[in-house]
Design an enzyme around this catalytic site. Structure first.
Site, PDB file in Angstrom:
ATOM      1  CE  LYS A 111      -0.381 -19.586 -40.208  1.00 12.61           C
ATOM      2  NZ  LYS A 111      -0.736 -20.763 -41.237  1.00 12.61           N
ATOM      3  CE  LYS A 194       7.278 -18.492 -39.605  1.00 14.87           C
ATOM      4  NZ  LYS A 194       6.268 -19.326 -39.224  1.00 14.87           N
ATOM      5  CE  LYS A 197       5.148 -20.372 -48.864  1.00 17.28           C
ATOM      6  NZ  LYS A 197       4.031 -20.893 -47.909  1.00 17.28           N
TER       7      LYS A 197
HETATM    8  P1  TYM Z   1       4.854 -23.611 -45.183  1.00 16.94           P
HETATM    9  O1  TYM Z   1       4.169 -23.222 -46.579  1.00 16.94           O
HETATM   10  O2  TYM Z   1       4.558 -22.393 -44.199  1.00 16.94           O
HETATM   11  O3  TYM Z   1       6.223 -23.716 -45.376  1.00 16.94           O
HETATM   12  C1  TYM Z   1       6.964 -24.612 -46.017  1.00 16.94           C
HETATM   13  C2  TYM Z   1       8.328 -25.145 -45.236  1.00 16.94           C
HETATM   14  O4  TYM Z   1       9.148 -24.077 -45.215  1.00 16.94           O
HETATM   15  C3  TYM Z   1       9.441 -24.034 -43.809  1.00 16.94           C
HETATM   16  N1  TYM Z   1       9.612 -22.563 -43.474  1.00 16.94           N
HETATM   17  C4  TYM Z   1      10.942 -22.042 -43.138  1.00 16.94           C
HETATM   18  N2  TYM Z   1      12.003 -22.887 -42.785  1.00 16.94           N
HETATM   19  C5  TYM Z   1      13.109 -21.853 -42.025  1.00 16.94           C
HETATM   20  N3  TYM Z   1      12.955 -20.544 -41.989  1.00 16.94           N
HETATM   21  C6  TYM Z   1      11.785 -19.912 -42.356  1.00 16.94           C
HETATM   22  N4  TYM Z   1      11.531 -18.470 -42.219  1.00 16.94           N
HETATM   23  C7  TYM Z   1      10.459 -20.612 -42.880  1.00 16.94           C
HETATM   24  N5  TYM Z   1       9.347 -20.397 -43.306  1.00 16.94           N
HETATM   25  C8  TYM Z   1       8.758 -21.667 -43.813  1.00 16.94           C
HETATM   26  C9  TYM Z   1       8.430 -24.663 -43.016  1.00 16.94           C
HETATM   27  O5  TYM Z   1       8.923 -25.046 -41.599  1.00 16.94           O
HETATM   28  C10 TYM Z   1       7.848 -25.664 -43.855  1.00 16.94           C
HETATM   29  O6  TYM Z   1       8.877 -26.789 -43.740  1.00 16.94           O
HETATM   30  N6  TYM Z   1       2.165 -26.491 -42.421  1.00 16.94           N
HETATM   31  C11 TYM Z   1       3.064 -26.706 -43.514  1.00 16.94           C
HETATM   32  C12 TYM Z   1       2.697 -27.358 -44.755  1.00 16.94           C
HETATM   33  C13 TYM Z   1       2.417 -28.982 -44.330  1.00 16.94           C
HETATM   34  C14 TYM Z   1       3.131 -29.727 -43.860  1.00 16.94           C
HETATM   35  C15 TYM Z   1       2.388 -30.985 -44.158  1.00 16.94           C
HETATM   36  C16 TYM Z   1       4.469 -29.992 -43.766  1.00 16.94           C
HETATM   37  C17 TYM Z   1       1.213 -29.089 -44.649  1.00 16.94           C
HETATM   38  N7  TYM Z   1       1.002 -30.608 -44.420  1.00 16.94           N
HETATM   39  C18 TYM Z   1       3.095 -32.010 -43.667  1.00 16.94           C
HETATM   40  C19 TYM Z   1       4.999 -31.122 -43.322  1.00 16.94           C
HETATM   41  C20 TYM Z   1       4.207 -32.342 -43.516  1.00 16.94           C
HETATM   42  C21 TYM Z   1       3.359 -25.111 -43.727  1.00 16.94           C
HETATM   43  O7  TYM Z   1       2.545 -24.333 -43.394  1.00 16.94           O
HETATM   44  O8  TYM Z   1       4.598 -24.945 -44.351  1.00 16.94           O
END
Ligand code: TYM
Length: 331
Positions: A111, A194, A197
């Site tokens: 990032k 990947k 969003k």
């Molecule tokens: P975020 O918002 O980026 O994504 C949410 C969830 O979606 C999964 N994900 C994907 N899985 C498969 N293919 C993809 N292209 C893809 N893009 C996103 C992510 O792996 C995630 O599970 N840091 C986390 C949010 C978070 C969190 C937590 C998760 C904050 N605290 C505690 C678990 C436990 C995040 O940015 O997710």
């Protein structure tokens, strides 16, 4: 019964990767577990967010999660900033985690890129807050996509060091629940990137609110190669775009990649893309319709989050309060 925790950033409409990597598994895990799901607005502001858009997206994501089948009667859904225990524990974890550990986090490197000096300190300690999210509830299992694997390893390092430093087995070990298929859905424009969003091109992702025409157009435009589909999985090696589309199809249908190739091997992308569009529309259209309906009730969505935060606090407060006492904070 395990306690499950997971989160998603309210920074846009959830895309197919979020759904296949995480949300769909959250829904399934509700059957036999106690689940806590969180819209991580504090993580979102580690990069600039327009305040009005953040509020709107928090409600919009709540709608998508409810439409996908998150059951707020039996489980908890709330926005992170509404439960201050997360921030309190995150501060303690900022003091437990070592700089060397954070320096190894690949998501920060991705990032921040070369322009490290210009990124927020929040982005750097992002994984400490994530560990705090999970351990505020002493959750033991975390359903996520593949990109969160390293953050969960760090969560366990932090828990272990906390336990070691304060002489107790206070925090549990956390298990990452990463689906065997669909844990890394790739961009429709570049099979080596990947799906995200935050990709500037909306053509690179299917959003969970896309209508049938939009899905059809995005899949029609999805990058492919000139060869027909192979009949064996090995034939997808070094064909990242083809592998991605086949994997999406298989994961949506709950079958293996080989099953898809048994059916579609030898076909060109024209007919395969048509079949893939049908599968996507069939799954996503009902979620998109229900989301549209729920978005007309912002008051209900806000009450849902408020109620979730109230219930989350009753679990979080005693745990974080005890952690603070262990550290030596006078109560
Ligand atoms: P975020 O918002 O980026 O994504 C949410 C969830 O979606 C999964 N994900 C994907 N899985 C498969 N293919 C993809 N292209 C893809 N893009 C996103 C992510 O792996 C995630 O599970 N840091 C986390 C949010 C978070 C969190 C937590 C998760 C904050 N605290 C505690 C678990 C436990 C995040 O940015 O997710």
């Amino acid at each position: 019964m395990r306690r499950i925790f997971s989160g998603i950033q309210p920074t846009g409409v959830p895309q197919l990767g979020n759904y296949l990597g995480a949300i769909r598994n959250w829904v399934g895990l509700q059957r036999d577990n106690e689940c806590i799901f969180c819209l991580v607005d504090m993580h979102a502001i580690t990069v600039w967010q327009d305040p009005k858009a953040l509020r709107e997206q928090t409600l919009a994501q709540t709608a998508v999660l409810l439409a996908s089948g998150i059951d707020v009667q039996r489980h908890i859904l709330f926005n992170q900033s509404a439960v201050t225990a997360h921030a309190r524990l995150a501060w303690i974890f900022n003091c437990v985690a070592r700089l060397g550990w954070l320096n190894r986090m690949t998501q920060f490197k991705d990032k921040a890129g070369k322009d490290r000096e210009n990124h927020s300190a929040g982005l750097y300690v992002y994984p400490d807050l994530m560990a705090a999210d999970i351990l505020t509830y002493k959750a033991t299992a975390v359903p996520v996509g593949d990109d969160q694997r390293q953050h969960l390893e760090l969560t366990n390092d932090i828990a272990q060091k906390f336990n070691h430093d304060y002489g107790l087995e206070f925090f549990p070990t956390v298990e990452a629940l990463i689906p065997p298929q669909g844990a890394r859905v790739m961009s429709l424009r570049d099979g080596t990137k990947k799906m995200s969003k935050s990709d500037p091109s909306a053509q690179s992702r299917i959003e969970m609110t896309d209508d049938a025409d939009t899905i059809a157009l995005k899949i029609r435009r999805a990058k492919t190669d000139p060869e027909p589909l192979p009949s064996e999985e090995a034939g997808l090696e070094s064909r990242p775009e083809a592998r991605n589309l086949v994997t999406i199809y298989a994961t949506m249908q709950g079958c293996s990649i080989q099953d898809v190739l048994n059916r579609h091997g030898g076909e060109g992308f024209g007919p395969f893309k048509k079949a893939l569009t049908d599968v996507l529309v069939q799954h996503i259209a009902p979620i998109a319709d229900e989301t549209t309906r729920l978005l007309k009730e912002p008051g209900f969505l806000q009450d849902t989050l408020r109620d979730g935060a109230r219930r989350a606090r009753t679990i979080a407060e005693p745990i974080v309060s005890e952690a603070e006492s262990l550290v030596g904070f006078l109560k």
